[in-house]
Design an enzyme around this catalytic site. Sequence first.
Site, PDB file in Angstrom:
ATOM      1  CB  ILE B  72      -0.920   0.033   1.253  1.00 19.81           C
ATOM      2  CG1 ILE B  72      -1.688  -1.291   1.412  1.00 19.81           C
ATOM      3  CG2 ILE B  72      -1.861   1.235   1.204  1.00 19.81           C
ATOM      4  CD1 ILE B  72      -2.632  -1.640   0.337  1.00 19.81           C
ATOM      5  CG  LEU B  74       2.924   3.873   5.391  1.00 24.15           C
ATOM      6  CD1 LEU B  74       4.088   4.577   6.089  1.00 24.15           C
ATOM      7  CD2 LEU B  74       2.006   3.223   6.421  1.00 24.15           C
ATOM      8  CB  CYS B 131       5.780   0.873   7.127  1.00 24.42           C
ATOM      9  SG  CYS B 131       4.886   0.559   5.594  1.00 24.42           S
ATOM     10  N   GLY B 220      -1.074 -12.392   7.516  1.00 23.21           N
ATOM     11  CA  GLY B 220      -2.006 -13.516   7.537  1.00 23.21           C
ATOM     12  C   GLY B 220      -1.424 -14.727   8.248  1.00 23.21           C
TER      13      GLY B 220
END
Lengths: 284, 310
Positions: B72, B74, B131, B220
């Site tokens: 993504i 951020l 991140c 996950g």
Amino acid sequence: MAVQVKATLLSNRRVGSYHHLVLSGAGFASGVRPGHFAAIAVGGDNTPMVLRRAFSIHRATEMTAKGSVVELVVSAHGPGTQWLVAQPVGAILDVVAPLGRPFALPRDPVNCLLVAGGYGSAPMAYLAEELIARGCQVDMIFGASTESKLFDTLECKRLARYFEITTDDGSIGTKGRVSDVMPEMMKRAETAVVYACGPMPMLQAVAKVSAQLGAISQTAVEESMACGIGVCMTCVLPVIGDDGVTRMVRSCVDGPVFRGDRVRWDAVGTVPSDAYGAPQSGGH
Amino acid sequence: MTVSMSTSLGNLQLRGPVLTASGCAAAGKELDQFFDITEIGGIVTKSIMLEPRSGRPTPRMAETPSGMLNSIGLQGPGVDSFVANDLAWLEQRGATTIVSIAGNNTEEFSRVAARVRDHSAVKGIEVNISCPNVSNRGLVFACQPESAADVVAAVRRTVPSSMPVIAKLSPDVTDIVAIAHAVRDAGADGVSLINTVLGMVLDPQTLRPKLGGKTGGLSGPAIRPIAIRCVYQIRAAMPDFPILGMGGIRSGLDALEFIAAGANAVSIGTAIFGDPSAPMRITRELEEELQKRGFSSVKEACGIAHRVER
Ligand SMILES: Cc1cc2nc3c(=O)[nH]c(=O)nc-3n(C[C@H](O)[C@H](O)[C@H](O)COP(=O)(O)OP(=O)(O)OC[C@H]3O[C@@H](n4cnc5c(N)ncnc54)[C@H](O)[C@@H]3O)c2cc1C
Ligand SMILES: Cc1cc2nc3c(=O)[nH]c(=O)nc-3n(C[C@H](O)[C@H](O)[C@H](O)COP(=O)(O)O)c2cc1C
Ligand code: FES
């Protein structure tokens, strides 16, 4: 507002290359408009497939005694959709619906052209009925690679004034693309609004032809989605806002339907350098 | 017998041990359609930066066996819009809110912290120093004890001492315990474990990286054993340091595994994408699992994996 329900598979029927699924559940048909989609968990308990799969809602019927019914058209593409089309009648499926922003309907009775590619015809009969109920004239062009990948042509032919088919292989209708026959049709039909659902390159072509002929287009895009409900930011594409600024917007909640002239089609898959918050030189 | 589900992360009291994971619940509003977000332990909001940010090119995700990769980058509206819209909504809704903050450098972290520190909705700050979706791996502050400590110390100086500051760590390091020590010494009140694991997948057709950003963060169930190991190692080394555990939790039993390994509370991330009611469902399932095993409280089960066999 979307709800998450355990739905029962009432029917699973093969139609050409696709499967037509009928699901019954509580409350998930209420508020459905053409262009909304549903997200279904696939693979069963503890499956390695951790994400839901998104499908346009073909039809939705609110009922009283049996709850409500939502119908989908599924193309068995990869493991998740293969699992789904293999489900027996009576199977219980976890469904979230209705999701997204539906097609915007015109206030005035105008001439509308509905253009679909492959399973993109799934929402079209429902959309046509809504438009006709508002006094609009409805014409349609359905395209696919081959005849078996057309869906709902009989029903839609009945609803449309002018109806045309194109296939890449010429197995039925005109050999070629929907955008090849659009200009002719739009002139004949005096089209004011074009509604389109199908693969991204088709939508780009439809948006372009519509703009050239002075029609507004409403395109339902298909971007990869992780959550489908607006929390993850995976499904973004560059869209120009009312203020003229391009933003990376979520296709699951701000779409999937966008005005065709607002999507930066050439820049899909990138973050244009003039987009809001785009990395400046050396940045991010 | 009822199980007491309340817990704490340092001086942050939580009504339940299950929170959302940053970046997997936005700012709570969308999930509120599916369950009452004030009934779970709390909402950890998407990491917010000083300026609006568009994120990385698409495709931004790929499903992988029992997990997914995301890149993504951020994407977010910037802290001013976040305060005006998201925090205002969370406050009015009455949700327990932990704000995740991020920055390109230490000063940016401080400036974002300064914008949210006085907001009455904010009950804690999670400092995302881990991140993986940045173009420069050198910017993953959590990969070095010194840079991790610098950021945490700057945030600690910026916010009142009563405001819990939790540092979110990356598993992509040789010695995560050393990083945890460094952030504690810099003033962190606890750690969040773990952020995603750096990964890559190729497109089977083109044999090129599938994600627009090429690399992505793996999340996950696939990463759960890594996360459990991190929680266990830090609990073993730092018996009283608060831990918010996450990584692949999709059932109450998974949550119990984290608590037993030493987590005081847990966050639910990717599982929300498959089941938008997951945080509520997992809270209920966890309560059942605790009850079944005769625990009277979450606290009683916390760190039980470290107890010597009787
Ligand atoms: C708004 C929307 C409406 C859709 N409507 C329909 C429909 O009516 N009928 C239909 O058959 N299909 C539809 N699709 C496409 C359908 O969601 C994908 O074909 C399906 O997710 C593929 O899953 P898989 O496990 O079979 O394939 P895989 O390729 O194994 O899927 C792996 C991952 O990629 C994602 N993915 C793969 N292909 C697509 C795609 N084309 N679009 C979005 N995500 C994808 C999946 O969700 C999954 O997370 C729609 C997609 C969107 C976004
Ligand atoms: C799509 C996505 C976006 C994420 N965004 C953030 C973020 O902004 N800040 C952050 O600290 N962690 C972010 N994470 C990491 C999660 O908070 C969590 O640490 C990680 O995914 C492991 O938990 P899970 O397996 O339950 O998802 C993100 C994860 C995903 C999948
Ligand atoms: S798919 Fe998650 S925000 Fe759109």
